[in-house]
Design an enzyme around this catalytic site. Sequence first.
Site, short mmCIF file in Angstrom:
data_model
loop_
_atom_site.label_atom_id
_atom_site.label_comp_id
_atom_site.label_asym_id
_atom_site.label_seq_id
_atom_site.Cartn_x
_atom_site.Cartn_y
_atom_site.Cartn_z
N ASN A 15 1.00 -1.07 0.07
CA ASN A 15 0.15 -0.06 0.09
C ASN A 15 0.94 1.20 -0.05
OD1 ASN A 15 -2.05 1.93 0.41
ND2 ASN A 15 -2.34 1.58 2.67
N TRP A 16 0.77 1.96 -1.11
CA TRP A 16 1.74 2.95 -1.20
C TRP A 16 1.09 4.33 -0.58
CZ3 TRP A 16 3.11 2.94 -7.18
CH2 TRP A 16 3.80 1.90 -7.56
N LYS A 17 0.00 4.30 -0.08
CA LYS A 17 -0.73 5.55 0.43
C LYS A 17 -0.61 6.68 -0.38
CE LYS A 17 -0.09 3.14 4.93
NZ LYS A 17 0.02 3.49 6.20
N HIS A 101 -9.84 1.01 5.29
CA HIS A 101 -8.48 1.29 5.93
C HIS A 101 -8.48 2.17 7.02
CE1 HIS A 101 -4.15 2.42 6.33
NE2 HIS A 101 -4.01 1.41 5.63
N GLU A 103 -6.84 4.45 8.11
CA GLU A 103 -6.58 5.95 8.01
C GLU A 103 -7.98 6.51 7.35
OE1 GLU A 103 -2.93 5.47 5.60
OE2 GLU A 103 -1.97 4.79 7.46
N GLU A 173 -5.56 -5.30 10.68
CA GLU A 173 -4.71 -4.30 11.07
C GLU A 173 -4.69 -3.62 12.23
OE1 GLU A 173 -2.74 -2.98 7.07
OE2 GLU A 173 -4.59 -1.96 7.14
N GLY A 179 2.16 2.09 10.90
CA GLY A 179 2.96 3.10 10.52
C GLY A 179 3.65 3.52 11.92
N SER A 219 3.31 -2.25 10.19
CA SER A 219 4.66 -2.27 10.40
C SER A 219 5.28 -3.62 10.11
CB SER A 219 5.15 -2.03 11.96
OG SER A 219 4.67 -0.47 12.08
N GLY A 240 2.60 -1.38 4.36
CA GLY A 240 2.74 0.02 3.95
C GLY A 240 4.10 0.51 3.59
N GLY A 241 4.81 1.18 4.68
CA GLY A 241 5.98 1.74 4.48
C GLY A 241 7.14 0.74 4.07
C1 PEP Z 1 -1.09 -0.13 5.90
O1 PEP Z 1 -1.07 1.06 5.20
O2 PEP Z 1 -1.94 -0.74 5.72
C2 PEP Z 1 0.15 -0.65 6.73
C3 PEP Z 1 -0.15 -1.54 7.43
O3 PEP Z 1 1.06 0.40 6.94
P1 PEP Z 1 2.60 0.02 7.60
O4 PEP Z 1 3.09 -0.90 7.16
O5 PEP Z 1 3.48 1.16 7.34
O6 PEP Z 1 2.49 -0.02 9.18
#
Ligand code: PEP
Length: 261
Positions: A15-17, A101, A103, A173, A179, A219, A240-241
């Site tokens: 997930n590039w956000k 999600h 966010e 999640e 994040g 994470s 994500g990251g």
């Molecule tokens: C996400 O955006 O769904 C996510 C899990 O981010 P991260 O891996 O950065 O925690």
Amino acid sequence: MNSDNQKKRPIILGNWKMNKSLKEGVQYARSLKAAIAGKSGIICGICPPYVFLKDICAVLEGSTICVSAQNMHSEASGAFTGEIAAPMLKEVGCSHVLVGHSERRHIFGEDDFFINDKIKKAISFELVPILCIGETLEEREAGNTKDVVLRQLKNGLRGVGIEVIKCIIIAYEPVWAIGTGRTASPEQANEVHSFIRTILSEDYGKDIAKKLSIIYGGSVKADNTGALIHQPEIDGLLVGGASLELESFLTIIEVLQGVDF
Ligand code: PEP
């Protein structure tokens, strides 16, 4: 995703956000396509920002890499300035869409009912919805993790019948792990995944629940991938990251490819 007699393949989604330029995104997609060409043991996908989707779908045409949107509206068209609808995603070549999600829930105030409408709309346009659920730190510390997950799951899947449930992916999640660099321990994640599968078994039957993919996000990095994916109830990862740099995403993919599912 999994036909009845197919072995469940681990899923990895990046997930590039709200990151990258179009040029960077296209270059990443080209390199990812080349790097995983011919590797069939996993299901790999990326979730780029809306405005890159058409170009990235074009780059990935002919590959096994799925393209997922990060969100969509619950209506198919209408006066919803700034929103994107399921048929638009389908038209540009998306196969999947993230729904709910954290966010979206916590920054943009999306509730379970809106999310449920999106799930049903995605299915009706043959997009695979990835329903994201998870508790906040406050909720976990108050001992409410299972209540929250139960509520989000039940409300998110309200009216989703047994004939279409197979099209859905569930992503657990925990909000406190997204994040933050703080990952749920493999055992903590597995416990919630197992709880989710029990609920799905009650609602859709044991055989169907077993075949559904429940993926973990929060994470995830190369160094915790192995421990997470070895848990019996974790069928894949939403990253994500650590998916933003291609090298780091490929290292996670390599770990997954080494696992005998
Ligand atoms: C996400 O955006 O769904 C996510 C899990 O981010 P991260 O891996 O950065 O925690």
